[in-house]
Design an enzyme around this catalytic site. Sequence first.
Site, PDB file in Angstrom:
ATOM      1  N   CYS A 225      -3.375  -6.104  -9.491  1.00  0.00           N
ATOM      2  CA  CYS A 225      -2.123  -5.659 -10.109  1.00  0.00           C
ATOM      3  C   CYS A 225      -1.833  -6.415 -11.396  1.00  0.00           C
ATOM      4  CB  CYS A 225      -0.965  -5.804  -9.130  1.00  0.00           C
ATOM      5  SG  CYS A 225      -0.819  -7.454  -8.412  1.00  0.00           S
TER       6      CYS A 225
ATOM      7  N   GLU B   5      -1.434   2.044 -15.428  1.00  0.00           N
ATOM      8  CA  GLU B   5      -2.294   1.135 -14.678  1.00  0.00           C
ATOM      9  C   GLU B   5      -3.538   1.898 -14.208  1.00  0.00           C
ATOM     10  OE1 GLU B   5      -1.562  -2.313 -11.372  1.00  0.00           O
ATOM     11  OE2 GLU B   5      -0.672  -0.357 -10.984  1.00  0.00           O
TER      12      GLU B   5
ATOM     13  N   LYS C  15       2.108  -3.793   8.247  1.00  0.00           N
ATOM     14  CA  LYS C  15       1.193  -2.653   8.153  1.00  0.00           C
ATOM     15  C   LYS C  15       0.181  -2.927   7.053  1.00  0.00           C
ATOM     16  CE  LYS C  15       0.902   1.117   5.861  1.00  0.00           C
ATOM     17  NZ  LYS C  15      -0.573   1.333   5.775  1.00  0.00           N
TER      18      LYS C  15
ATOM     19  N   GLU D  34       6.641  -6.044  -5.087  1.00  0.00           N
ATOM     20  CA  GLU D  34       5.652  -6.521  -6.055  1.00  0.00           C
ATOM     21  C   GLU D  34       4.775  -5.325  -6.381  1.00  0.00           C
ATOM     22  OE1 GLU D  34       2.335  -7.221  -7.548  1.00  0.00           O
ATOM     23  OE2 GLU D  34       1.818  -8.433  -5.790  1.00  0.00           O
TER      24      GLU D  34
END
Length: 792
Positions: free
Chosen positions: A300, A397, A192, A266
């Site tokens: 990331c 983040e 996906k 991850e």
Amino acid sequence: MSVIEKFGTMEYGPAPEDAKESLLWLDASKRRFGHFVAGEWRAPVDGKYFETADPSTGEKLADVAQGSSEDVDAAVKAARAALPGWQKLSCHERAKYLYALARQVQKHSRRLAVLETLDNGKPVRESRDIDIPLVARHFYHHAGWAQLLEQEFPGYAACGVVGQIIPWNFPLLMLAWKIAPALATGNTVVLKPAEYTPLTALAFAELCNEVGLPAGVVNIVTGDGATGDALVKHGDVDKIAFTGSTEVGRAIRRATAQSHKKLSLELGGKSPFIVFEDADLDSAVEGLVDGIWFNQGQVCCAGSRLLVQESVAEKLTKKLRARMGTLRVGAPLDKAIDIGAIIARVQLERIDGLVKQGIAEGATCWQPEIVLPARGLFYKPTLLSNVHPTSVVAQQEIFGPVLAAMTFRTPREAVELANNTVYGLAASVWSESVNVALQAAAQIKAGVVWVNSTNLFDAACGFGGYRESGFGREGGKEGLLEYLEPAWFKKAPAMINKAQAGNEAPDVANPASGIDRTVKLYIGGIQTRPDSGYSIPVHGSNGELLGEAPLGNRKDIRNAVEAARKAESWGKTTAHNRAQVLFYIAENLSQRMDEIQKRLAAAVGEKQATDEVRLSIERLFSYAAWADKFDGAVHNPPFRNISIAMNEAIGTVGVVCPAAAPLLGFFSLVLPLISAGNTVVAIPSEKYPLIAGDLYQVFETSDLPGGVVNLVTGRTSELLKVLAEHDDVDALWCYGDEATCATATALSAGNLKEVWTNEGRAFDLFSAEQGEGRAYLQHAYQVKNIWVPYGE
């Protein structure tokens, strides 16, 4: 005017990339795409579509199918049907398909790069020169692994049907990171793509048909979070591989806890970019440009926290501001652009909100005087200085072109600041002293550390995080293992129900001779009474009282975890020294063999007791041997770098021991962990917890440092909950029935500690194949890749 003066006054003119071919590709499908299932295009079952747009202009690109649970089910069924045929192919045949995919990616590289930029908003220069070449590299590299699979991974088997969910920041590259190793190891895939960026995944589906990939081996279902949720929860998926936010990763961990799905995550990061006073500051500034403004900071592992030594902070900041003033923000298809568009308005608003919050918390904001395009989603490169280590912009983040800067005085302080987040994905260290750089790299809790470089990736080198940045690796041999399992694992039978266990009559009569034994807890190398003040009786299988064991509670677990944390210098001792201690334990266990065997027989029978003691001594020798032989590797990526893959201890690990094999089960789980340098908090067999008394007497005479192994006896269900929820426990190993294993996994989602269980299967711990070796050691370490440049 000199040439140098003229060069300084030159301005970049527009250098637009021609999007014609990519637009023609969209038009050929009438800008409407269904799902790719079983090698064909299918309209969504419920007829729903959503728009994908160019974030730099807001213009619609295409309508894409919104996947429902029915669409996901059809894709999983197609993958399941294709699995036997795909696995029957020889390694060479599968390798040829991967090679063909690499060649097709190269053949269509320009179109794919432009399409990626249209859908994502990143500069076409990055798509063209970084992303797409790496996509091809992954398929080439894994074609090689497919060819060598049986030689290099004997005794391993593919997971089966793999569900993969990828993010929007590197759409095609993330697809390659996941599909290439999955196919190389004999799995079939349902992927996906991100809702915002599905187009290159759909273009890749066409490439699958062009190379004749068997129908159903790769299936692509588009949609939003609900589509991903349906894939995660599907009962016929054997593994989930997810890249995305930590919040979603935590939800996936909980959603898969009751299943037997293998999981790799991850997740997010807040990577430190450390500049020491002896660093080449001009190079460090260029590294910062790549570290935080690459892909608009939507990375990331972006170097979003600048940690600069106080003595050079002012000088570096001046250079950095000057360089930021030269960055060009604009239309991503302009090849002279440095920073493209933010993916979506909601993300743009989030970035701006966090910057404002950082300013409110005391940060100083600086942005260059540059003009943003009149339309589209853009944000200026931003420097936040004087940031407090606890500020939201230092901890959360941001996922945008925002750099939070702090200072440090000593290397020790730099490492402490670097590790002062819940994340542990990547780091970048800048120093002209290799000693300073590698000393820091070894201490930083991150899965990847770049020395005098940043944002380097290669298919041969593992990538993945520590702590709340997830677990598992992508790339390299360790990434391949994410899609493989020991062949015996799934064949292991289900465990006997607890209520039925332990009813076998022992083949020895009352060996305890009526002597009552009361043992203690063993915490920090000291025998201690339980906080509860209570003990529980321990009976043999014929009902006789064998003794009493302490009833440990929450406070005892907390004390044990604290003791284990204090003993983490065990991981810094040499592997040779750890091996010596394991040999000493074997020696002392041998000397006490008869008495331990006699007491154990009351619970498990004479024959099993004899086998357990004998095999425990053998297992001690095995892990003493492995301690200095389970090495890392040095990778040679196609750059002027080597990547040192170091096997590192995870930290403090909770262990729930098997009930049915009190001594051998304990050693089978604890030994691989301590041989790797971890410290352990163990819950011994609930069937025969008195084994703890024999264990700590052996440890006390074997030079095992206090706190390396801690023993808390009691009711497993109560103690497991405390261990699983404890944020200072870095990993959890649990051997039990299916419900116990599911509980361990679900309750560990808080800090996303990696959990390894037997999934309620009965391993033959008396077998060397199932009871020891690489399958255990691979879970006892985490791999850190340190990239070190060489040459001029």
